[in-house]
Design a protein around this motif. Structure first.
Motif, PDB file in Angstrom:
ATOM      1  N   PRO A 189       0.779  -1.102  -0.071  1.00 15.88           N
ATOM      2  CA  PRO A 189       0.049   0.056  -0.009  1.00 15.88           C
ATOM      3  C   PRO A 189       1.066   1.334   0.025  1.00 15.88           C
ATOM      4  N   LYS A 190       0.078   2.525  -0.108  1.00 15.76           N
ATOM      5  CA  LYS A 190       0.915   3.763  -0.118  1.00 15.76           C
ATOM      6  C   LYS A 190       1.843   3.861   0.875  1.00 15.76           C
ATOM      7  N   ASP A 191       1.152   3.573   2.307  1.00 21.09           N
ATOM      8  CA  ASP A 191       2.024   3.696   3.360  1.00 21.09           C
ATOM      9  C   ASP A 191       2.537   2.352   3.885  1.00 21.09           C
ATOM     10  N   ASN A 192       3.859   2.361   4.321  1.00 21.25           N
ATOM     11  CA  ASN A 192       4.262   1.221   4.512  1.00 21.25           C
ATOM     12  C   ASN A 192       4.219  -0.141   3.661  1.00 21.25           C
ATOM     13  N   PRO A 193       4.659   0.243   2.305  1.00 20.61           N
ATOM     14  CA  PRO A 193       4.504  -0.876   1.496  1.00 20.61           C
ATOM     15  C   PRO A 193       4.921  -2.223   1.632  1.00 20.61           C
ATOM     16  N   THR A 194       4.353  -3.194   1.231  1.00 17.95           N
ATOM     17  CA  THR A 194       4.202  -4.694   1.293  1.00 17.95           C
ATOM     18  C   THR A 194       4.891  -5.067  -0.015  1.00 17.95           C
ATOM     19  N   TYR A 195       4.207  -4.676  -1.140  1.00 19.76           N
ATOM     20  CA  TYR A 195       4.830  -5.304  -2.379  1.00 19.76           C
ATOM     21  C   TYR A 195       5.304  -4.077  -3.129  1.00 19.76           C
ATOM     22  N   GLU A 196       6.307  -4.352  -3.992  1.00 18.69           N
ATOM     23  CA  GLU A 196       6.896  -3.592  -5.122  1.00 18.69           C
ATOM     24  C   GLU A 196       6.667  -4.154  -6.449  1.00 18.69           C
ATOM     25  N   ILE A 197       6.079  -3.529  -7.363  1.00 16.21           N
ATOM     26  CA  ILE A 197       5.682  -3.990  -8.689  1.00 16.21           C
ATOM     27  C   ILE A 197       6.537  -3.233  -9.696  1.00 16.21           C
ATOM     28  N   HIS A 198       7.237  -4.051 -10.635  1.00 18.10           N
ATOM     29  CA  HIS A 198       8.055  -3.192 -11.701  1.00 18.10           C
ATOM     30  C   HIS A 198       7.229  -3.743 -13.091  1.00 18.10           C
ATOM     31  N   TYR A 199       6.806  -2.585 -13.769  1.00 15.98           N
ATOM     32  CA  TYR A 199       6.073  -3.100 -15.037  1.00 15.98           C
ATOM     33  C   TYR A 199       6.370  -2.021 -15.833  1.00 15.98           C
ATOM     34  N   SER A 200       6.132  -2.225 -17.450  1.00 17.25           N
ATOM     35  CA  SER A 200       6.335  -1.184 -18.392  1.00 17.25           C
ATOM     36  C   SER A 200       4.837  -0.995 -18.910  1.00 17.25           C
ATOM     37  N   LYS A 201       4.508   0.038 -19.509  1.00 20.39           N
ATOM     38  CA  LYS A 201       3.142   0.382 -20.259  1.00 20.39           C
ATOM     39  C   LYS A 201       3.444   0.938 -21.435  1.00 20.39           C
ATOM     40  N   CYS A 202       3.108   0.031 -22.313  1.00 22.64           N
ATOM     41  CA  CYS A 202       3.321   0.486 -23.603  1.00 22.64           C
ATOM     42  C   CYS A 202       1.834   0.866 -24.322  1.00 22.64           C
ATOM     43  N   LYS A 203       1.974   1.234 -25.516  1.00 26.51           N
ATOM     44  CA  LYS A 203       0.561   1.749 -26.111  1.00 26.51           C
ATOM     45  C   LYS A 203      -0.497   0.884 -26.108  1.00 26.51           C
ATOM     46  N   GLU A 204      -0.210  -0.520 -26.266  1.00 23.81           N
ATOM     47  CA  GLU A 204      -1.658  -1.341 -26.216  1.00 23.81           C
ATOM     48  C   GLU A 204      -1.513  -2.234 -24.958  1.00 23.81           C
ATOM     49  N   LYS A 205      -0.445  -2.464 -24.369  1.00 21.58           N
ATOM     50  CA  LYS A 205      -0.351  -3.452 -23.217  1.00 21.58           C
ATOM     51  C   LYS A 205       0.282  -2.962 -21.925  1.00 21.58           C
ATOM     52  N   ALA A 206       0.153  -3.669 -20.951  1.00 23.39           N
ATOM     53  CA  ALA A 206       0.995  -3.252 -19.765  1.00 23.39           C
ATOM     54  C   ALA A 206       1.643  -4.672 -19.322  1.00 23.39           C
ATOM     55  N   GLU A 207       2.979  -4.596 -19.525  1.00 25.45           N
ATOM     56  CA  GLU A 207       3.707  -5.812 -19.191  1.00 25.45           C
ATOM     57  C   GLU A 207       4.301  -5.776 -17.769  1.00 25.45           C
ATOM     58  N   PHE A 208       4.194  -6.818 -16.952  1.00 29.78           N
ATOM     59  CA  PHE A 208       4.328  -6.800 -15.585  1.00 29.78           C
ATOM     60  C   PHE A 208       5.700  -7.755 -15.286  1.00 29.78           C
ATOM     61  N   ILE A 209       6.654  -7.348 -15.158  1.00 31.46           N
ATOM     62  CA  ILE A 209       7.804  -7.937 -15.273  1.00 31.46           C
ATOM     63  C   ILE A 209       8.427  -8.454 -13.658  1.00 31.46           C
ATOM     64  N   GLY A 210       8.315  -7.527 -12.725  1.00 34.31           N
ATOM     65  CA  GLY A 210       8.841  -8.218 -11.421  1.00 34.31           C
ATOM     66  C   GLY A 210       7.820  -7.917 -10.258  1.00 34.31           C
ATOM     67  N   LEU A 211       7.861  -8.857  -9.303  1.00 31.63           N
ATOM     68  CA  LEU A 211       7.083  -8.553  -7.930  1.00 31.63           C
ATOM     69  C   LEU A 211       7.986  -9.016  -7.167  1.00 31.63           C
ATOM     70  N   LYS A 212       8.011  -7.797  -6.026  1.00 27.56           N
ATOM     71  CA  LYS A 212       8.856  -8.287  -4.766  1.00 27.56           C
ATOM     72  C   LYS A 212       7.962  -8.074  -3.660  1.00 27.56           C
ATOM     73  N   LYS A 213       7.890  -8.918  -2.615  1.00 29.83           N
ATOM     74  CA  LYS A 213       7.356  -8.722  -1.296  1.00 29.83           C
ATOM     75  C   LYS A 213       8.514  -8.205  -0.332  1.00 29.83           C
ATOM     76  N   LEU A 214       8.043  -7.032  -0.130  1.00 34.87           N
ATOM     77  CA  LEU A 214       9.226  -6.216   0.855  1.00 34.87           C
ATOM     78  C   LEU A 214       9.101  -6.775   2.463  1.00 34.87           C
ATOM     79  N   LYS A 215       8.037  -7.077   2.870  1.00 38.11           N
ATOM     80  CA  LYS A 215       7.915  -7.507   4.505  1.00 38.11           C
ATOM     81  C   LYS A 215       7.657  -8.825   4.526  1.00 38.11           C
TER      82      LYS A 215
END
Length: 123
Positions: free
Chosen positions: A97-123
């Motif tokens: 969440p916005k405060d005390n994040p639990t997850y970090e998501i890495h993604y790219s946003k192209c014209k037609e699609k959003a490609e989700f690359i990485g997901l990290k659990k921070l806690k």
């Protein structure tokens, strides 16, 4: 002059109420903050997931519905870590969440699609 103002407000107030209720029923939003714009654009794209991202979703028991409805919708883009100017597809880091994040998501946003690359659990 007072008569003109009276007629102005007689038209303005009902007009504002009508516009408010019509836009509210259609689910329109009027947020122009960068975080909200990026998230709104992301949610309109077709989603694709890397193999690593799928594995992390399974490991953390995250469904696609939870990803869209909670993590992305209620997340916060970290513009300091993101590469929003990258061509042709900007890359973003989203924290949930916005405060005390639990997850970090890495993604790219192209014209037609959003490609989700990485997901990290921070806690």
């Amino acid at each position: 002059m007072l008569k003109k103002l009276k007629f102005y407000f007689i038209g303005l107030v009902p007009g504002l109420l009508i516009v408010f209720f019509v836009l509210n029923q259609k689910g329109a939003s009027c947020s122009y903050f960068p975080n909200d714009r990026v998230i709104a654009e992301t949610l309109t794209k077709d989603f694709s997931y890397s193999d690593q991202f799928k594995k992390e979703m399974e490991t953390n028991k995250i469904s696609e519905k939870f990803l869209k409805d909670d993590i992305i919708s209620k997340g916060k883009i970290d513009f300091d870590k993101s590469n929003a100017q990258k061509k042709p597809c900007p890359e973003y880091i989203l924290n949930y969440p916005k405060d005390n994040p639990t997850y970090e998501i890495h993604y790219s946003k192209c014209k037609e699609k959003a490609e989700f690359i990485g997901l990290k659990k921070l806690k």
